[in-house]
Design an enzyme around this catalytic site. Structure first.
Site, PDB file in Angstrom:
ATOM      1  N   ASN A   1       0.833  -1.202   0.000  1.00 17.13           N
ATOM      2  CA  ASN A   1       0.000   0.000   0.000  1.00 17.13           C
ATOM      3  C   ASN A   1       0.868   1.252   0.000  1.00 17.13           C
ATOM      4  O   ASN A   1       2.069   1.201  -0.258  1.00 17.13           O
ATOM      5  CB  ASN A   1      -0.918  -0.021   1.232  1.00 17.13           C
ATOM      6  CG  ASN A   1      -0.135   0.047   2.526  1.00 17.13           C
ATOM      7  OD1 ASN A   1       0.920  -0.572   2.656  1.00 17.13           O
ATOM      8  ND2 ASN A   1      -0.629   0.793   3.490  1.00 17.13           N
TER       9      ASN A   1
ATOM     10  N   CYS B   1       2.054   2.887   2.371  1.00 18.38           N
ATOM     11  CA  CYS B   1       3.076   2.957   3.426  1.00 18.38           C
ATOM     12  C   CYS B   1       3.843   1.651   3.603  1.00 18.38           C
ATOM     13  O   CYS B   1       4.572   1.493   4.588  1.00 18.38           O
ATOM     14  CB  CYS B   1       2.444   3.362   4.744  1.00 18.38           C
ATOM     15  SG  CYS B   1       1.568   4.923   4.654  1.00 18.38           S
TER      16      CYS B   1
ATOM     17  N   GLU C   1       3.198  -1.332   4.591  1.00 18.40           N
ATOM     18  CA  GLU C   1       3.031  -2.261   5.716  1.00 18.40           C
ATOM     19  C   GLU C   1       1.902  -3.261   5.492  1.00 18.40           C
ATOM     20  O   GLU C   1       1.786  -4.232   6.238  1.00 18.40           O
ATOM     21  CB  GLU C   1       2.827  -1.502   7.029  1.00 18.40           C
ATOM     22  CG  GLU C   1       1.390  -1.107   7.362  1.00 18.40           C
ATOM     23  CD  GLU C   1       0.949   0.175   6.679  1.00 18.40           C
ATOM     24  OE1 GLU C   1      -0.030   0.791   7.129  1.00 18.40           O
ATOM     25  OE2 GLU C   1       1.570   0.583   5.682  1.00 18.40           O
TER      26      GLU C   1
END
Length: 776
Positions: free
Chosen positions: A457, A459, A461
């Site tokens: 995604n 970020c 994670e």
């Protein structure tokens, strides 16, 4: 010095310096600081003949902020108390009640009733709770917990999250925000235990043992367009309909505050054929530029532009142009400056980088057309649909060699190290691309029987199964004299991220993890049922996997409190033991929830059901005795999970937590401290923000981000990764003058150490905007 103080309702009082002295005693209570400095500074700021009570509170806060130093960091709490006074008076005036220093909060029920009537709060707050219950919850609120905020944390909460009316007037106070979130997240729970669950969720948030994700913090209980999930991942089908439908879905999610990841590895490369016409495809760059325009034009609730990350495989023929997307030189028609990008890397590529070998690039459409690989349902497969099941051997490298050796398949062959140089050049200039180690991710995917993880995604994670939504047919249908166009789609796995995070530096020292984690898991699981996502395939995927991402922040803060150096073997061991314990509590909580509400629909065939999840992580093998969890405890839990299931397909994901860690007054995520004293710039002033709990004791353990050995950070991340079923928003902090060989070795170390991804490469020469969506 002022002569008069103007109060609400046109009242005036004579200015009394003794009252300033009393006020100073109150806001400085518990801190060994020089009161005379505060009073002198306040008097110097009150130079007009007439002042308001609000201006006095403001002068207290501004003076305290001016006094913050490394040696006296606690002035930030004095400043916060000045701001609290202002907030209490504003809320009391706007809501028409009397606020006292010992009872600053008004009645809770009238607030709920008024804001529901005004269309600011949701009706469920009144329909699911009686007046007596709301009064009881109001009595449960602990105003003293407001004293946990430092100034920048309280200011951030006020500006971004507390409820205001349509005229911008403050209506809600901090503890009321936490209670409303708890009420809304628990409103569908059975009536017999709903109140206790609300109180437990409030306890967790109010004591700052955890934070909810930014969308949940902002939107829970409010009647707004925003939703509660943090971010999403789409997989784009290689068709005109798929590309444009994906862009529409991205826009619909972006407008409600979602951060978006988009996997483009299935879209054909530049120069590929379209319907048999040779050299007609324009490749992926024009579509990325279209997404860039969407990010800019469809903003998030009118506050900031949308946030979109695009991912591409390193074996895609457009990879070289993709890596240059954000550079500030070259052909602007091939640039997309408002987009973030990530590259998906198999083990084989990293091996070729190490050995200085060759690397071939292919068009995914041509691979599918020529190679003839099929799945069990007869669907064509590309290179992106395979991964290596073991380190150093597996299916992907076999298929890759088949593609390289096929005489009819076009390819571009370059040196692997040259691609890596392009990656590192872009990272030093722009902070991206993110690195996504696809084989490592898929080997540890507990739901690999049901799909493939292609990318992450915004970020880096979130790592869950993905597949493209495909348009099946479009037809005119006449019914009851009305003609409609009906479009039929086969929904793919459209990933949804539901996040919250443990505040390690409070929860661990207070020994509350066993109590905290179960209520966090329940809060996350309830988001899945409450949330209404406009994109239906995302709603469907959410219901099938019920995936959540519990995370952590305040790691460096905790290590400093514990007296553990960042660059030490002790820190690695501590990470290993702590995150194993959190994971144990997570799995146990999801299993208990499964006993109560049922396991997620796709549990059958998963590594949870087979027990492979536990064996793969060495939880149930040997006679290892961890500091917190024994092998026997893991074996017992494995048997319980196989019998009862788990409620959630994925459980653990460590998000960046930028803004919410600021609210909680701690260090962000798993990052080292950025600076001993950082500054938040406002229009007319700067706010000093010292390291949390900075003292003569902790300062020795606060080595800052650009000074710590990044290999030590990788070692800690490696120890954690075994326990994290998804990923970590793991940043690398490098100096602009880092040698290429040193930079390369960091990437090789991260890959060898089993990290699933790396997030930004942060350089002192770069300013990087943090992801708000995944802050939790």
């Amino acid at each position: 010095m002022p002569r008069l103080v103007n109060k609400p309702n046109n009242r005036q009082l004579a200015f009394d310096e003794n009252r300033i002295n009393t006020y100073a005693d109150r806001v400085m209570n518990g801190f060994e600081l020089d009161k005379s400095k505060l009073i002198k500074g306040v008097n110097s700021k009150l130079r007009r003949d007439e002042v308001t009570a609000e201006e006095i509170s403001e002068a207290v806060s501004m003076t305290a902020l001016d006094l913050i130093t490394k040696e006296e960091p606690n002035w930030k709490f004095v400043a916060a108390r000045g701001l609290l006074t202002k907030l209490y008076k504003k809320a009391a005036n706007n809501r028409k009640y009397k606020s006292y220093s010992d009872e600053p909060y008004g009645s809770f029920y009238p607030l709920i009733q008024t804001l529901v009537e005004k269309g600011i709060f949701r009706e469920e707050l009144l329909t699911c709770y009686s007046k007596e219950q709301i009064d009881e919850l109001g009595d449960f609120i602990v105003p003293e917990n407001d004293l946990l905020f430092d100034y920048i944390g309280l200011l951030t909460l006020t500006e971004r999250y507390l409820a205001h009316d349509f005229n911008g007037q403050l209506m809600e106070l901090p503890q009321e925000r936490y209670m409303v979130i708890a009420m809304y997240l628990m409103h569908q729970e059975p009536a017999e235990n709903r109140m206790e669950l609300v109180k437990e969720a409030y306890w967790a948030m109010s004591n700052m043992y955890m934070t909810a994700a930014t969308p949940t913090m902002s939107n829970a209980g409010k009647k707004v367009a925003g939703q509660l999930s943090s971010c999403f991942i789409d997989t784009v089908d290689d068709s005109l309909e798929g590309i444009f439908d994906s862009n529409t879905d991205v826009a619909r999610l972006s407008k409600t505050g979602g951060g978006i990841g988009v996997y483009l590895g299935k879209v054909r490369a530049r120069g590929s054929d379209i319907r048999g016409h040779k050299n007609t495809s324009s490749g992926i760059i024009p579509w990325i530029r279209q997404l860039n325009n969407t990010a800019v034009s469809v903003d998030q609730l009118g506050t900031r532009k949308g946030a979109i990350a695009v991912y591409l495989d390193v074996f895609h023929r457009d990879i070289l142009a993709f890596l240059d997307l954000k550079l500030n030189n070259g052909d602007e028609r091939m640039r997309a400056h408002d987009i973030f990008h990530g590259v998906c890397l198999p083990d084989l590529f990293m091996e070729r980088v190490e050995s200085r070998g060759e690397w071939s690039l292919f068009c995914p459409h041509e691979v599918k057309s020529i190679m003839g690989w099929k799945d069990s349902n007869g669907n064509a497969l590309g290179l992106e649909d395979f991964y290596d099941e073991e380190l150093g051997k597996g299916t992907f490298r076999e298929k890759y060699e088949e593609a390289v050796n096929h005489p009819l398949l076009q390819r571009i062959t370059v040196q692997a190290i040259d691609i890596m140089k392009r990656v590192m050049k872009s990272q030093l200039e722009t902070g991206t691309p993110y690195m996504f180690y696809r084989d490592t991710v898929n080997r540890s995917n507990p739901n690999s029987a049901h799909g493939m993880v292609y990318s992450s995604n915004l970020c880096t994670e979130i790592m869950q199964n993905q597949s493209a939504t495909v348009v099946e047919k479009e037809e005119l249908v006449t019914k009851d004299g009305q003609t409609r166009i009906v479009i039929s789609k086969i929904p793919g796995d459209f990933v949804v991220c539901n996040l919250n995070s443990i505040h390690l530096a409070r929860a661990v020292p207070h020994n509350v993890l066993e109590r905290l984690v179960p209520i966090q898991v329940r809060m996350l699981d309830n988001v899945i049922d409450i949330n209404n996502i406009e994109v239906l395939q995302a709603q469907y995927t959410n219901s099938q996997y019920r995936a959540v991402g519990l995370g952590t922040f305040g790691l460096h803060h905790l290590l400093a409190l514990e007296g553990i150096r960042w660059e030490s073997d002790e820190a690695v061991t501590y990470n290993d033991n702590l995150y194993e314990k959190i994971n144990y509590l997570l799995v146990k909580a999801s299993m208990e929830l499964s006993k109560e509400k049922g396991h997620y629909p796709k549990f059958k065939g998963s590594d949870w059901e087979s027990g492979k999840y536990f064996e793969q992580r060495d939880y149930t093998t040997g006679e290892r005795v961890g500091e917190f969890v024994t092998t026997e405890q893991w074996k017992e839990l494995q048997a319980e999970v196989q019998q009862n299931g788990v409620r959630n397909a994925w459980l653990f994901a460590i998000a960046p937590n930028g803004s919410t860690s600021i609210i909680a007054g701690s260090t962000a995520s798993i990052d080292p401290l950025y600076e001993l004293v950082s500054y938040e710039e406002k229009t007319t002033y700067k706010i000093a923000n010292p390291a949390p709990d900075l003292s003569d004791k902790t300062i020795w353990y606060y080595k800052t981000a650009f000074l710590v050995d990044q290999h030590a950070s990788i070692n800690m991340a490696s120890a954690r990764q075994r326990h994290v079923d998804q990923g970590q928003s793991f940043n690398l902090y490098v100096r602009p003058d880092i040698k290429a060989t040193e930079f390369l070795e960091l990437h090789l170390h991260a890959w060898r150490a089993g990290l699933k991804s790396t997030y930004y490469v942060r350089s002192q020469a770069l300013t990087i905007e943090s992801c708000e969506s995944c802050a939790s």
